[in-house]
Design a protein around this motif. Structure first.
Motif, mmCIF file in Angstrom:
data_model
loop_
_atom_site.group_PDB
_atom_site.id
_atom_site.type_symbol
_atom_site.label_atom_id
_atom_site.label_comp_id
_atom_site.label_asym_id
_atom_site.label_seq_id
_atom_site.Cartn_x
_atom_site.Cartn_y
_atom_site.Cartn_z
ATOM 1 N N SER A 4 0.833 -1.269 -0.072
ATOM 2 C CA SER A 4 -0.006 -0.238 0.171
ATOM 3 C C SER A 4 0.867 1.392 0.098
ATOM 4 C CB SER A 4 -0.630 -0.170 1.416
ATOM 5 O OG SER A 4 -0.247 0.445 2.360
ATOM 6 N N ILE A 7 -0.045 3.979 -3.080
ATOM 7 C CA ILE A 7 -1.637 4.042 -3.200
ATOM 8 C C ILE A 7 -0.875 5.712 -3.225
ATOM 9 C CG2 ILE A 7 -3.237 4.782 -2.475
ATOM 10 C CD1 ILE A 7 -3.242 1.497 -2.017
ATOM 11 N N THR A 25 -3.913 4.388 -7.625
ATOM 12 C CA THR A 25 -5.096 4.032 -6.615
ATOM 13 C C THR A 25 -5.601 3.463 -5.139
ATOM 14 O OG1 THR A 25 -6.973 3.132 -8.056
ATOM 15 C CG2 THR A 25 -6.278 6.555 -7.772
ATOM 16 N N ASP A 26 -5.466 2.174 -5.393
ATOM 17 C CA ASP A 26 -5.672 1.207 -5.142
ATOM 18 C C ASP A 26 -4.760 -0.181 -5.600
ATOM 19 O OD1 ASP A 26 -6.695 -0.723 -3.168
ATOM 20 O OD2 ASP A 26 -7.936 -1.279 -4.387
#
Length: 84
Positions: A4, A7, A25-26
């Motif tokens: 993560s 992100i 974004t993810d």
């Protein structure tokens, strides 16, 4: 570093002859592969694996405001347009 971590990172990828800026974004993690979701400036989206993301992170700071790729050379910078 967790998956993560990327992100919000900005990326650049060439589709056909045009470079597009995008943002991570993810992230989706499964047993076989980690894929990062990218949304581009034209609101199109795609996914990138680890190798594709690494390349896109490198290219992002090498683009100027008109979408030309800035290619570093020893001691200076030169402009490289995909249309030349």
């Amino acid at each position: 570093m967790p998956d993560s971590f990327f992100i919000g990172a900005q990326v650049a990828k060439r589709f056909s002859v045009k470079w597009y800026l995008g943002k991570v974004t993810d992230v989706e993690v499964d047993e076989e592969e980690t894929l990062w979701q990218i949304v581009y400036e034209d609101f199109d989206a795609s996914q990138m694996n680890k190798q594709e993301l690494a390349q896109a992170l490198i290219y992002h700071p090498l683009l100027n405001s008109t979408g030309d790729l800035l290619v570093p050379e020893v001691g200076s910078f030169v402009w490289f347009s995909e249309n030349q």
